[in-house]
Design an enzyme around this catalytic site. Structure first.
Site, mmCIF file in Angstrom:
data_model
loop_
_atom_site.group_PDB
_atom_site.id
_atom_site.type_symbol
_atom_site.label_atom_id
_atom_site.label_comp_id
_atom_site.label_asym_id
_atom_site.label_seq_id
_atom_site.Cartn_x
_atom_site.Cartn_y
_atom_site.Cartn_z
ATOM 1 N N SER A 1 2.067 -16.569 1.952
ATOM 2 C CA SER A 1 2.693 -17.000 0.704
ATOM 3 C C SER A 1 2.331 -18.453 0.460
ATOM 4 C CB SER A 1 4.204 -16.841 0.823
ATOM 5 O OG SER A 1 4.855 -17.675 -0.110
ATOM 6 N N LYS B 1 6.006 -16.376 5.659
ATOM 7 C CA LYS B 1 5.593 -15.055 5.166
ATOM 8 C C LYS B 1 4.260 -14.562 5.714
ATOM 9 C CE LYS B 1 8.349 -13.524 1.849
ATOM 10 N NZ LYS B 1 8.815 -12.166 1.813
ATOM 11 N N THR C 1 14.095 12.085 6.372
ATOM 12 C CA THR C 1 14.102 12.767 5.084
ATOM 13 C C THR C 1 15.000 11.899 4.210
ATOM 14 O OG1 THR C 1 16.026 14.124 5.610
ATOM 15 C CG2 THR C 1 13.892 15.079 6.135
ATOM 16 N N HIS C 2 14.720 11.831 2.939
ATOM 17 C CA HIS C 2 15.453 10.945 2.014
ATOM 18 C C HIS C 2 15.464 9.506 2.521
ATOM 19 C CE1 HIS C 2 17.053 14.758 0.402
ATOM 20 N NE2 HIS C 2 17.198 15.088 1.674
ATOM 21 N N GLU D 1 0.008 -2.934 -0.346
ATOM 22 C CA GLU D 1 0.599 -3.021 -1.691
ATOM 23 C C GLU D 1 -0.472 -2.841 -2.764
ATOM 24 O OE1 GLU D 1 2.804 -6.690 -1.871
ATOM 25 O OE2 GLU D 1 4.006 -6.130 -0.130
#
Ligand code: ARG
Length: 464
Positions: free
Chosen positions: A278, A284, A156-157, A291
């Site tokens: 990348s 990468k 949570t949070h 996304e």
């Protein structure tokens, strides 16, 4: 000027800027199948009502099928001067078959025609979306089945909260997509009334049979009010809302995958086939798919707002503003379908990193609630149990230690209610398995929830 079906009243050619500005065929040609199906149903009905002769109806149907074939094959050329798909097809029909083609528009208008076509188009998209939702739900069930025993930190949070079964986490998304499915089904059911035969707005003096065209086109019944029939776009707004909700759910999942895949978390690994690299940083492997899904949500929400705003304050009945319904709906339908498809692949290919999950579970006092629950079960009021546990955590933080470092004596220095079994009560697995309340994460529950999810999915197949 003669090429325009409405040219009778006009003395001037349309300004080329107006033609470019007002045409919609570049987009609404996507409705050609629905338009042709609608026209065939209309011609058959006119024939049955003796408004068209058998020969005329036959010529129309043959002509329309020929046009459909040409469009299917990509050899039909749409003319923007004819504004939209409806006038393009009708004009070409008359060019091909002569007089009979000019009778097709008896007892209908483009206003009921476009409303009918668009309802059928949206209905088809909703069916596709339901199919794609079923697929993603199946994938979630398959992944959950593999991971009932995989324990992870529930958050949570975005902070460690309590341990949960990874399957339990995945099945939360199953619930979301099942709600999405039923929303799409409700929208499809509500839209399934036929506007055809409402004509421009007031109905028609011709003795038509609206029930007949409605059932030929798979509608449950004709729309009851001709003015509402031609000016309603609730179905488009609902479909755009349904798409928005699905995207919201997908974006939450995408966000979690991005977080879990980050080097800080490393809870999961994504297959190379679902990542990109990348151009400068050789190390990468980026979660671009997730996304992009997250990024596309804005456009889909925007489409919903565009539709709601376009319809706001429009006087009855048809107004040309309503032509602006196509782009947002078509774009939202396309986007949500492609996102569901690719996320289905991504989830199916997710690999869990058990070492990282295990290491993470030892951090963040994730079973602190179990300590408080333990004391509460022994009869201490929960508030007091919470306070004592909080003091333990605070001390351990200062000492740089964690709950599992405490000996029984140390536990007992906080409360003499602690017995030997506290040492196992703080293990993540026990914490999970003790949460047997309905809907909780105990593995025994999750196994039942899985079987239940399978059944619920199968019963969708039967009902549809
Ligand atoms: N292309 C128009 C649309 O999509 C069709 C209806 C045109 N009706 C009219 N009265 N101009 O809304």
């Amino acid at each position: 000027m003669k090429d325009k079906p409405w040219s009778g009243r006009f003395k001037q050619e349309t300004d080329s800027r107006v033609e470019r500005f007002s045409e919609s065929v570049s987009l609404d040609k996507r409705l050609y199948r629905q338009d042709i199906d609608g026209s065939i149903a209309h011609a058959q009905m006119l024939c049955k009502k003796r408004i068209l002769s058998d020969e005329e109806a036959e010529a129309i149907i043959t002509g329309l099928n020929g046009i459909r074939k040409d469009i299917d094959e990509g050899i039909f050329s749409f003319n923007p001067a004819l504004e939209d798909v409806h006038m393009n097809i009708e004009a070409e029909l008359s060019r091909r078959i002569g007089e009979a083609g000019k009778k097709l528009h008896t007892a209908r208008s483009r206003n009921d025609q476009v409303a009918t076509d668009f309802r059928m188009y949206v209905r088809g998209c909703l069916a596709e979306i339901q199919r794609a939702l079923k697929e993603i739900m199946e994938t979630l069930i398959e992944q959950a089945d593999r991971h009932v025993d995989t324990i992870m930190p529930g958050m949570t949070h975005l902070q460690h909260a309590q341990p949960v079964s990874f399957a339990h986490h995945l099945l939360a998304y199953f619930e979301m997509f099942l709600r999405d499915y039923s929303r799409a089904r409700d929208t499809a059911k509500r839209l399934n009334e036929s506007p055809l035969g409402s004509a421009a707005l007031a109905g028609t003096p011709h003795a038509i049979d609206r029930e007949m065209t409605a059932s030929a086109l798979g509608f449950d019944r004709p729309c009851r009010n001709s003015m509402d029939a031609v000016s309603d776009r609730d179905f488009a707004i609902e479909a755009a809302f349904d798409a928005s909700t699905i995207m919201m759910h997908l974006s939450r999942m995408a966000e979690e995958i991005i977080i879990w895949n980050s080097s800080q978390f490393s809870f999961v690994e994504l297959e190379d086939a679902f990542c990109t690299g990348s151009s400068i940083m050789p190390q990468k492997k980026n979660p671009d798919v997730a996304e992009l899904v997250r990024g596309k949500v804005g456009g889909v929400y925007g489409n919903l707002i565009a539709l709601l705003t376009m319809m706001k304050s429009l006087p009855l009945a048809y107004n040309r503003d309503m032509q602006e319904d196509k782009l947002p709906v078509i774009a939202s339908m396309d986007t949500v379908l492609s996102c569901l498809e690719v996320m289905n692949g991504l989830i199916g290919a997710l690999k869990v990193n058990n070492d990282a999950l295990g290491a993470s579970l030892s951090k963040g006092f994730i079973t602190a609630t179990d300590v408080a629950d333990y004391l509460a079960e022994k009869g201490l009021p929960f508030r007091d149990a919470h306070h004592i546990t909080g003091e333990m955590v605070s001390l351990l933080i200062r000492q740089g230690r964690t709950l599992s470092d405490l000996s029984l004596d140390e536990f007992r220095s906080f409360s003499d209610m602690f017995d030997e079994d506290i040492l196992s009560a703080i293990s993540p697995l026990q914490s999970v398995d003790r949460r047997k309340s309905f809907g909780g994460t105990a593995r025994e529950n999750v196994r039942k929830a899985l079987a239940d999810a399978r059944e619920r999915l199968e019963s969708l197949e039967k009902n549809c």
